[in-house]
Design an enzyme around this catalytic site. Sequence first.
Site, PDB file in Angstrom:
ATOM      1  N   LYS A   1       0.820  -1.220   0.000  1.00 52.26           N
ATOM      2  CA  LYS A   1       0.000   0.000   0.000  1.00 52.26           C
ATOM      3  C   LYS A   1       0.850   1.264   0.000  1.00 52.26           C
ATOM      4  CE  LYS A   1      -3.436  -2.712  -0.113  1.00 52.26           C
ATOM      5  NZ  LYS A   1      -4.511  -3.177   0.720  1.00 52.26           N
TER       6      LYS A   1
HETATM    7  C1  LIG Z   1      -5.416  -4.304   1.074  1.00 49.95           C
HETATM    8  C2  LIG Z   1      -6.893  -4.219   1.106  1.00 49.95           C
HETATM    9  C3  LIG Z   1      -7.650  -4.655   2.200  1.00 49.95           C
HETATM   10  C4  LIG Z   1      -7.066  -5.418   3.357  1.00 49.95           C
HETATM   11  O1  LIG Z   1      -5.995  -4.862   3.949  1.00 49.95           O
HETATM   12  P1  LIG Z   1      -4.928  -5.786   4.734  1.00 49.95           P
HETATM   13  O2  LIG Z   1      -4.086  -4.791   5.433  1.00 49.95           O
HETATM   14  O3  LIG Z   1      -4.195  -6.576   3.701  1.00 49.95           O
HETATM   15  O4  LIG Z   1      -5.683  -6.647   5.668  1.00 49.95           O
HETATM   16  C5  LIG Z   1      -9.019  -4.449   2.184  1.00 49.95           C
HETATM   17  N1  LIG Z   1      -9.622  -3.872   1.139  1.00 49.95           N
HETATM   18  C6  LIG Z   1      -8.941  -3.467   0.060  1.00 49.95           C
HETATM   19  C7  LIG Z   1      -9.678  -2.821  -1.069  1.00 49.95           C
HETATM   20  C8  LIG Z   1      -7.561  -3.646  -0.008  1.00 49.95           C
HETATM   21  O5  LIG Z   1      -6.902  -3.281  -1.095  1.00 49.95           O
END
Ligand SMILES: *Cc1c(COP(=O)(O)O)cnc(C)c1O
Length: 431
Positions: A213
Amino acid sequence: MKRREFVAATAAAVLYAAPSDTPAILGGAPVRAQKFPSWPVSTEQEEQALLSVLRSKHWNRGGAVDKFEKTYASLTGTKHCLAVANGTASLITSLGVLGIGPGDEVIVPAYTFVATINAVLLYGAMPVFVDTDAETFQIDHRKIEAAITPRTVAIIPVHLGGGSFDVDAVLEIAQRRKVVVIEDACQSHLAEWKGRKVGSYGTTGCFSFQASKNLNCGEGGALITNDTDFYEKAFAFHNNGRPSSSSRFSYGSPGANLRLTDFQGALLLAQMSRLESQARTRETNAAYLTTMLREIPGIAPAKTPVGCTRNAYHLYMFRYDPAQFAGMEREGFLKALKLEGIPGDDGYEPLNREAFIRAKLTDRGGARVYSKERIREWDERNALPVNDKLCKEAVWFTQTMLLGPRADMDHMAEAIRKIQRNAAAVKAKLA
Ligand SMILES: *Cc1c(COP(=O)(O)O)cnc(C)c1O
């Protein structure tokens, strides 16, 4: 110019021109040999931040997490931020506070990461999928209202790829039909809708700080909210039902341990010092890339919805049309592109068609809650033709590819043009 020089120059030009237009898959030189910027970015700042937590001997939730929460709340313009273990945990906490349970329906987009709907399924609730808008890759807000039933409790629209769904439209429907909005902003740190940060519009907004991210501490997450009661319940939920970290062994609600550690809090604070400048680089590069890609027949960059005043470009997404590339399938195009030094991704599969979802709704516990008739209705509502098509056409470039110099964008566009100029030959080679 002397004749000999002329001949030499022409020969060199021919030698140069010929291989440069030969796609790498056919033995030509790739458009790009160097790698794209690596991720994450880390300097002595991160090392110092981690060392100071290490030496403090306070490794669990403490001062660094507190400071991160204050900073992130102020960055997003919200009253409260609660840091949690990851993005999935921020969704689980939000749904837990709202008391989502078996039999409830929760509206979700089909074009998203699986965590959005796993959070719903873990409570025994029913995810009801809504089709995608092919132009923007966001949930098609025009189709949300038809998906609402008396059993609908919440909508979890996703701000996909760093952009934003139509917040005005979703809020209007939600208020009128009395359903709660949980914004999944896990891909959209710093993105804005009409000048205000996404995630700050719903009852709560959820973020992820997982390694890929735009804001990252390996694993991590947060929710933001302007609702103090919601915040307090969320705090207790993420703390095994204990209302504050100092409270003893008495519990007002169920919950789980979803706390973030101070190592991650410190890492996030350090990473945040670069968040804004990285976002600007991505924005500038993405805008330039779009001006080039939209001139290429058969390449349709995802449109940023009109009200989305800032796109965080977690993903650079476009649709690929084989008809403009001599009928070359997307997988072949991606293979040829990769050999030019440009890694592209084919994105999500149709989530609504994942067999495990239906299996979960009809398993031992599911069968006690969902009648055969309700499952039949779910099957009927679950046909999403636009999303099916989009999943076959989509190509993504990841956010890190937007962090380098402008010349990197030229390489991306040139590689696509080169494959298009030679599409028939490339296709024949792939066959
Ligand atoms: C990455 C993501 C999540 C989950 O996040 P994590 O930190 O991996 O648990 C949820 N929704 C979306 C749209 C994502 O891209």
